[in-house]
Design a protein around this motif. Structure first.
Motif, PDB file in Angstrom:
ATOM      1  N   MET A  77     -12.109  -5.316   5.974  1.00 15.34           N
ATOM      2  CA  MET A  77     -11.308  -5.031   4.787  1.00 15.34           C
ATOM      3  C   MET A  77     -12.057  -5.383   3.504  1.00 15.34           C
ATOM      4  O   MET A  77     -12.082  -4.594   2.548  1.00 15.34           O
ATOM      5  CB  MET A  77      -9.987  -5.805   4.841  1.00 15.34           C
ATOM      6  CG  MET A  77      -8.963  -5.247   5.800  1.00 15.34           C
ATOM      7  SD  MET A  77      -7.429  -6.216   5.806  1.00 15.34           S
ATOM      8  CE  MET A  77      -6.939  -6.078   4.088  1.00 15.34           C
ATOM      9  N   SER A 117     -13.682   4.786   4.247  1.00 17.68           N
ATOM     10  CA  SER A 117     -12.833   4.671   5.427  1.00 17.68           C
ATOM     11  C   SER A 117     -13.670   4.628   6.707  1.00 17.68           C
ATOM     12  O   SER A 117     -13.409   3.814   7.605  1.00 17.68           O
ATOM     13  CB  SER A 117     -11.854   5.846   5.479  1.00 17.68           C
ATOM     14  OG  SER A 117     -10.995   5.748   6.592  1.00 17.68           O
ATOM     15  N   ALA A 177       0.830  -1.215   0.000  1.00 16.99           N
ATOM     16  CA  ALA A 177       0.000   0.000   0.000  1.00 16.99           C
ATOM     17  C   ALA A 177       0.858   1.257   0.000  1.00 16.99           C
ATOM     18  O   ALA A 177       0.584   2.202  -0.752  1.00 16.99           O
ATOM     19  CB  ALA A 177      -0.934  -0.008   1.216  1.00 16.99           C
ATOM     20  N   VAL A 209      -8.206   0.815   2.958  1.00 15.62           N
ATOM     21  CA  VAL A 209      -8.782  -0.021   4.022  1.00 15.62           C
ATOM     22  C   VAL A 209      -7.697  -0.512   4.981  1.00 15.62           C
ATOM     23  O   VAL A 209      -7.939  -0.614   6.200  1.00 15.62           O
ATOM     24  CB  VAL A 209      -9.600  -1.200   3.445  1.00 15.62           C
ATOM     25  CG1 VAL A 209     -10.781  -0.675   2.649  1.00 15.62           C
ATOM     26  CG2 VAL A 209      -8.756  -2.120   2.585  1.00 15.62           C
ATOM     27  N   ARG A 214     -15.477   0.467  -2.072  1.00 16.63           N
ATOM     28  CA  ARG A 214     -14.647   1.407  -2.835  1.00 16.63           C
ATOM     29  C   ARG A 214     -14.602   1.031  -4.316  1.00 16.63           C
ATOM     30  O   ARG A 214     -14.734   1.890  -5.207  1.00 16.63           O
ATOM     31  CB  ARG A 214     -13.235   1.438  -2.252  1.00 16.63           C
ATOM     32  CG  ARG A 214     -12.232   2.289  -3.025  1.00 16.63           C
ATOM     33  CD  ARG A 214     -12.637   3.735  -3.075  1.00 16.63           C
ATOM     34  NE  ARG A 214     -11.654   4.545  -3.794  1.00 16.63           N
ATOM     35  CZ  ARG A 214     -11.924   5.687  -4.389  1.00 16.63           C
ATOM     36  NH1 ARG A 214     -13.148   6.193  -4.348  1.00 16.63           N
ATOM     37  NH2 ARG A 214     -10.985   6.356  -5.022  1.00 16.63           N
ATOM     38  N   LEU A 215     -14.433  -0.243  -4.614  1.00 15.24           N
ATOM     39  CA  LEU A 215     -14.357  -0.679  -6.009  1.00 15.24           C
ATOM     40  C   LEU A 215     -15.699  -0.522  -6.721  1.00 15.24           C
ATOM     41  O   LEU A 215     -15.750  -0.133  -7.892  1.00 15.24           O
ATOM     42  CB  LEU A 215     -13.891  -2.139  -6.075  1.00 15.24           C
ATOM     43  CG  LEU A 215     -12.456  -2.402  -5.578  1.00 15.24           C
ATOM     44  CD1 LEU A 215     -12.137  -3.889  -5.639  1.00 15.24           C
ATOM     45  CD2 LEU A 215     -11.450  -1.607  -6.392  1.00 15.24           C
ATOM     46  N   LEU A 258     -13.228  -2.676   0.855  1.00 17.36           N
ATOM     47  CA  LEU A 258     -12.638  -2.778  -0.489  1.00 17.36           C
ATOM     48  C   LEU A 258     -13.727  -2.909  -1.541  1.00 17.36           C
ATOM     49  O   LEU A 258     -13.677  -2.246  -2.589  1.00 17.36           O
ATOM     50  CB  LEU A 258     -11.697  -3.982  -0.532  1.00 17.36           C
ATOM     51  CG  LEU A 258     -10.951  -4.220  -1.849  1.00 17.36           C
ATOM     52  CD1 LEU A 258     -10.063  -3.042  -2.191  1.00 17.36           C
ATOM     53  CD2 LEU A 258     -10.127  -5.515  -1.755  1.00 17.36           C
ATOM     54  N   THR A 268     -15.435   1.232   6.943  1.00 17.68           N
ATOM     55  CA  THR A 268     -14.455   0.210   7.324  1.00 17.68           C
ATOM     56  C   THR A 268     -14.113   0.326   8.808  1.00 17.68           C
ATOM     57  O   THR A 268     -14.064  -0.681   9.533  1.00 17.68           O
ATOM     58  CB  THR A 268     -13.175   0.360   6.484  1.00 17.68           C
ATOM     59  OG1 THR A 268     -13.502   0.271   5.097  1.00 17.68           O
ATOM     60  CG2 THR A 268     -12.164  -0.720   6.835  1.00 17.68           C
ATOM     61  N   ALA A 292      -7.256   1.383  -3.297  1.00 15.04           N
ATOM     62  CA  ALA A 292      -8.387   0.956  -2.470  1.00 15.04           C
ATOM     63  C   ALA A 292      -7.918   0.030  -1.351  1.00 15.04           C
ATOM     64  O   ALA A 292      -8.384   0.133  -0.207  1.00 15.04           O
ATOM     65  CB  ALA A 292      -9.430   0.252  -3.339  1.00 15.04           C
ATOM     66  N   VAL A 293      -6.990  -0.873  -1.668  1.00 14.55           N
ATOM     67  CA  VAL A 293      -6.412  -1.748  -0.636  1.00 14.55           C
ATOM     68  C   VAL A 293      -5.717  -0.907   0.432  1.00 14.55           C
ATOM     69  O   VAL A 293      -5.882  -1.132   1.635  1.00 14.55           O
ATOM     70  CB  VAL A 293      -5.425  -2.758  -1.262  1.00 14.55           C
ATOM     71  CG1 VAL A 293      -4.662  -3.513  -0.160  1.00 14.55           C
ATOM     72  CG2 VAL A 293      -6.153  -3.743  -2.163  1.00 14.55           C
ATOM     73  N   PHE A 316      -6.945  -0.233  -7.789  1.00 12.15           N
ATOM     74  CA  PHE A 316      -7.193  -1.347  -6.871  1.00 12.15           C
ATOM     75  C   PHE A 316      -6.258  -1.274  -5.672  1.00 12.15           C
ATOM     76  O   PHE A 316      -6.693  -1.424  -4.518  1.00 12.15           O
ATOM     77  CB  PHE A 316      -7.004  -2.682  -7.605  1.00 12.15           C
ATOM     78  CG  PHE A 316      -7.094  -3.881  -6.706  1.00 12.15           C
ATOM     79  CD1 PHE A 316      -8.329  -4.335  -6.257  1.00 12.15           C
ATOM     80  CD2 PHE A 316      -5.949  -4.551  -6.298  1.00 12.15           C
ATOM     81  CE1 PHE A 316      -8.416  -5.444  -5.416  1.00 12.15           C
ATOM     82  CE2 PHE A 316      -6.022  -5.650  -5.457  1.00 12.15           C
ATOM     83  CZ  PHE A 316      -7.261  -6.102  -5.016  1.00 12.15           C
TER      84      PHE A 316
END
Length: 209
Positions: free
Chosen positions: A182, A157, A14, A102, A189-190, A186, A160, A98-99, A95
């Motif tokens: 998570m 956020s 990240a 979280v 967000r995606l 995730l 999560t 986004a990872v 992607f």
């Protein structure tokens, strides 16, 4: 690898991804190489640093682990050499971003929980960790921070953080709570990126008449 080691690997991925996306922002502003490296490190590590300062937690993560500065600064500089290929990796970096969001959020929540802070502060700590690095990047690049736009970013956020803090408060199994928070964060967000989901905008125009 055990779950803690997997989570640490995700954290390293990240911060590298955040540093590389920051390097592209630096390139759009025609910064020199030092500016690229600094912006990469500030973006990747800034959220955690601001969190630690606000919570009175020392040493800061990059002071305790100086290698993080080398990793993020190096990743930002490496981006200069592969910048022409980055447009082909746009989906991958979205992607990974986004990872990162979280993962950073859960780290921030976990630290606040460890300090015995109230749940609202726990959630705020998660959001600060997940989002403030991007705010610092955007401010330094003279852009409107992503956090303050309608796009679902800070909302992801917060969701999560709520799921993780709530699961911890209910004393559910730690790694199941972490994995669940998570995955849901995730996915949200995606899906927001895929379908253009956003928060309502406040639009105000003052008439002279």
């Amino acid at each position: 690898m055990n779950p803690a080691e997997v989570f640490h690997v995700l954290y390293l991925i990240a911060i590298v991804a955040e540093a590389m996306t920051a390097a592209l922002s630096a390139g759009r502003r025609q910064m020199d190489w030092l500016g690229v490296a600094l912006l990469g490190s500030i973006t990747a590590l800034g959220g955690g640093s601001v969190r630690d300062i606000l919570l009175g937690r020392h040493p800061l993560s990059w002071v305790e682990h100086p290698s993080y500065l080398l990793i993020t600064g190096g990743a930002a500089l490496a981006t200069i050499m592969v910048a022409h290929y980055m447009r082909h990796l746009r989906r991958l970096f979205l992607f990974l971003d986004a990872v990162g969001l979280v993962v950073f959020t859960i780290i921030g929540c976990d630290i606040a929980i460890g300090l015995g802070l109230p749940i609202i502060v726990v959630i705020a700590s998660g959001m600060i960790t997940g989002c403030v690095g991007g705010v610092l990047r955007d401010v330094l690049c003279a852009d409107i921070p992503l956090l303050f736009r309608a796009e679902l970013y800070a909302t992801v956020s917060i969701v999560t953080g709520c799921l993780y803090a709530g699961g911890q408060w209910l004393e559910l199994p730690h790694y199941l709570v972490m994995l669940g928070a998570m995955l849901i964060g995730l996915a949200l967000r995606l899906l927001a990126l895929r379908f253009g989901w956003s928060m309502p905008k406040f639009v105000y125009t003052e008439s002279l008449h």
